[in-house]
Structures are given as structure tokens and as C-alpha cells.
Design a protein around this motif. Structure first.
Motif, PDB file in Angstrom:
ATOM      1  N   LEU A  60       2.713   5.623   6.367  1.00 33.87           N
ATOM      2  CA  LEU A  60       2.005   5.691   7.646  1.00 33.87           C
ATOM      3  C   LEU A  60       1.360   4.341   7.965  1.00 33.87           C
ATOM      4  O   LEU A  60       1.467   3.847   9.090  1.00 33.87           O
ATOM      5  N   THR A  61       0.735   3.750   6.985  1.00 34.80           N
ATOM      6  CA  THR A  61       0.092   2.456   7.182  1.00 34.80           C
ATOM      7  C   THR A  61       1.121   1.385   7.526  1.00 34.80           C
ATOM      8  O   THR A  61       0.929   0.606   8.461  1.00 34.80           O
ATOM      9  N   ALA A  62       2.213   1.355   6.795  1.00 36.11           N
ATOM     10  CA  ALA A  62       3.252   0.361   7.059  1.00 36.11           C
ATOM     11  C   ALA A  62       3.856   0.559   8.445  1.00 36.11           C
ATOM     12  O   ALA A  62       4.047  -0.406   9.195  1.00 36.11           O
ATOM     13  N   TYR A  63       4.140   1.798   8.798  1.00 34.92           N
ATOM     14  CA  TYR A  63       4.724   2.074  10.113  1.00 34.92           C
ATOM     15  C   TYR A  63       3.789   1.610  11.225  1.00 34.92           C
ATOM     16  O   TYR A  63       4.204   0.887  12.141  1.00 34.92           O
ATOM     17  N   ALA A  64       2.535   1.997  11.147  1.00 34.42           N
ATOM     18  CA  ALA A  64       1.569   1.612  12.181  1.00 34.42           C
ATOM     19  C   ALA A  64       1.412   0.098  12.232  1.00 34.42           C
ATOM     20  O   ALA A  64       1.343  -0.488  13.315  1.00 34.42           O
ATOM     21  N   ALA A 102      -7.612   8.538   8.348  1.00 29.07           N
ATOM     22  CA  ALA A 102      -8.747   7.700   7.968  1.00 29.07           C
ATOM     23  C   ALA A 102      -8.395   6.227   8.163  1.00 29.07           C
ATOM     24  O   ALA A 102      -7.271   5.810   7.865  1.00 29.07           O
ATOM     25  N   PRO A 103      -9.340   5.440   8.661  1.00 29.64           N
ATOM     26  CA  PRO A 103      -9.085   4.002   8.800  1.00 29.64           C
ATOM     27  C   PRO A 103      -9.088   3.315   7.442  1.00 29.64           C
ATOM     28  O   PRO A 103      -9.577   3.847   6.454  1.00 29.64           O
ATOM     29  N   ILE A 104      -8.563   2.117   7.430  1.00 27.27           N
ATOM     30  CA  ILE A 104      -8.563   1.297   6.221  1.00 27.27           C
ATOM     31  C   ILE A 104      -9.820   0.438   6.260  1.00 27.27           C
ATOM     32  O   ILE A 104     -10.041  -0.276   7.235  1.00 27.27           O
ATOM     33  N   PRO A 105     -10.652   0.505   5.235  1.00 25.05           N
ATOM     34  CA  PRO A 105     -11.856  -0.332   5.231  1.00 25.05           C
ATOM     35  C   PRO A 105     -11.481  -1.809   5.181  1.00 25.05           C
ATOM     36  O   PRO A 105     -10.460  -2.183   4.612  1.00 25.05           O
ATOM     37  N   GLU A 106     -12.310  -2.634   5.788  1.00 26.20           N
ATOM     38  CA  GLU A 106     -12.018  -4.063   5.853  1.00 26.20           C
ATOM     39  C   GLU A 106     -11.880  -4.680   4.470  1.00 26.20           C
ATOM     40  O   GLU A 106     -11.036  -5.538   4.251  1.00 26.20           O
ATOM     41  N   ASP A 107     -12.676  -4.227   3.537  1.00 25.94           N
ATOM     42  CA  ASP A 107     -12.619  -4.809   2.193  1.00 25.94           C
ATOM     43  C   ASP A 107     -11.792  -3.970   1.234  1.00 25.94           C
ATOM     44  O   ASP A 107     -11.671  -4.309   0.071  1.00 25.94           O
ATOM     45  N   GLY A 108     -11.200  -2.882   1.713  1.00 27.62           N
ATOM     46  CA  GLY A 108     -10.451  -1.996   0.833  1.00 27.62           C
ATOM     47  C   GLY A 108      -8.954  -2.187   0.954  1.00 27.62           C
ATOM     48  O   GLY A 108      -8.413  -2.214   2.035  1.00 27.62           O
ATOM     49  N   ALA A 116       7.961  -2.003  -1.196  1.00 22.12           N
ATOM     50  CA  ALA A 116       7.229  -1.374  -0.105  1.00 22.12           C
ATOM     51  C   ALA A 116       8.202  -0.719   0.872  1.00 22.12           C
ATOM     52  O   ALA A 116       9.379  -1.042   0.902  1.00 22.12           O
ATOM     53  N   PRO A 117       7.689   0.211   1.699  1.00 17.13           N
ATOM     54  CA  PRO A 117       8.548   0.955   2.600  1.00 17.13           C
ATOM     55  C   PRO A 117       9.382   0.098   3.543  1.00 17.13           C
ATOM     56  O   PRO A 117      10.417   0.513   3.983  1.00 17.13           O
ATOM     57  N   ASP A 118       8.956  -1.073   3.857  1.00 14.32           N
ATOM     58  CA  ASP A 118       9.703  -1.889   4.808  1.00 14.32           C
ATOM     59  C   ASP A 118      10.354  -3.097   4.144  1.00 14.32           C
ATOM     60  O   ASP A 118      10.794  -4.009   4.802  1.00 14.32           O
ATOM     61  N   GLY A 119      10.380  -3.116   2.832  1.00 11.94           N
ATOM     62  CA  GLY A 119      11.017  -4.212   2.130  1.00 11.94           C
ATOM     63  C   GLY A 119      10.089  -5.380   1.841  1.00 11.94           C
ATOM     64  O   GLY A 119      10.460  -6.332   1.193  1.00 11.94           O
ATOM     65  N   GLU A 120       8.869  -5.320   2.322  1.00 12.13           N
ATOM     66  CA  GLU A 120       7.920  -6.385   2.006  1.00 12.13           C
ATOM     67  C   GLU A 120       6.948  -5.847   0.981  1.00 12.13           C
ATOM     68  O   GLU A 120       6.870  -4.663   0.746  1.00 12.13           O
ATOM     69  N   ASN A 121       6.194  -6.706   0.385  1.00 18.53           N
ATOM     70  CA  ASN A 121       5.288  -6.298  -0.679  1.00 18.53           C
ATOM     71  C   ASN A 121       3.867  -6.655  -0.338  1.00 18.53           C
ATOM     72  O   ASN A 121       3.565  -7.815  -0.205  1.00 18.53           O
ATOM     73  N   PRO A 122       3.033  -5.730  -0.309  1.00 19.46           N
ATOM     74  CA  PRO A 122       3.044  -4.328   0.044  1.00 19.46           C
ATOM     75  C   PRO A 122       3.015  -4.165   1.552  1.00 19.46           C
ATOM     76  O   PRO A 122       3.006  -5.164   2.254  1.00 19.46           O
ATOM     77  N   PRO A 123       2.900  -2.911   2.102  1.00 17.61           N
ATOM     78  CA  PRO A 123       3.011  -2.732   3.556  1.00 17.61           C
ATOM     79  C   PRO A 123       1.859  -3.325   4.331  1.00 17.61           C
ATOM     80  O   PRO A 123       0.747  -3.228   4.080  1.00 17.61           O
TER      81      PRO A 123
END
Length: 123
Positions: A60-64, A102-108, A116-123
Motif C-alpha cells: 500500500l505504501t509503495a503503491y501510494a 495510518a500515516p507514516i511518521p516523519e521519523d519512522g 521491494a514490491p516495485d523492484g526498488e529497495n525499499p518502497p
């Protein structure tokens, strides 16, 4: 005796397990984005062994990030991955929150395995 609803009981397969996790994580995710994210999670070699919740969240994170932000354009302009992620974090979180996730925290970190789902490391 009442038959269990499709959402009840153990999942029949990996696709169903990840789909359920994705519905829990992002209950307002539109159908098209749900299917695209699910396909991404299932196609990623790095997420094959991940728990359904983990695979769903990382996909989900990678897609967005790739579809709803300028992340790829920033990479093409020469920004490193961490800098590009920093610059698109607000747009990424806007999409996630709109979908009920849930959002991704700025420092998290929200990191994926090496594949990774799109071929890059990490999404």
C-alpha cells in the motif's frame, strides 16, 4: 445454521489473506487501488514470505508513493531515495489517511525487504 460471511473464518489462500489485511488497513481504499495494491503485494518476491498485514502495508505504501506522489520524478531528477521520500511524505500520508490507513511518521521507517514490491529497495 448461518454460513460465515466472506470476511469471517480463515482465509483460503494468500491472495485472500492479503486482501483481508488490506481491507483492515485501508477500509476506504477504492476498488481499483485495492486490486492494484493487492497485485503488487503478491508479485513482490520480497513480500512472499511476509505476514499478510506486513505485505499489505508495504505494498500500500509503495503503491501510494509511486502513483500519488512525485517520488519517481524526484528520483529521475537525481534525488537519493531518502531525500525523495522526505519530500513526498505529506502527499503520501494524505493518500493513506484518505483511505483510512495510518500515516507514516516523519521519523519512522516503513521499510520493505530487499526485493521491494516495485523492484526498488525499499518502497
Amino acid at each position: 445454521m448461518r454460513r460465515p460471511a466472506p470476511e469471517e473464518g480463515p482465509p483460503r489462500d494468500r491472495r485472500e489473506a492479503v486482501a483481508r489485511a488490506l481491507r483492515r488497513l485501508a477500509p476506504r481504499l477504492p476498488a481499483f487501488e485495492h486490486e492494484a495494491t493487492l497485485d503488487r503485494a503478491l508479485a513482490s518476491p520480497g513480500l512472499r514470505g511476509a505476514a499478510p498485514e506486513t505485505a499489505a502495508r508495504l505494498a500500500l505504501t509503495a503503491y501510494a508513493r509511486h502513483v500519488f506522489t512525485e517520488y519517481d520524478a524526484l528520483l529521475a531528477d537525481g534525488y537519493d531515495r531518502d531525500s525523495a521520500r522526505h519530500f513526498v511524505l505529506d502527499d503520501l500520508n494524505e493518500a493513506l489517511v484518505a483511505w483510512g490507513a495510518a500515516p507514516i511518521p516523519e521519523d519512522g521507517p516503513d521499510e520493505a525487504p530487499e526485493d521491494a514490491p516495485d523492484g526498488e529497495n525499499p518502497p
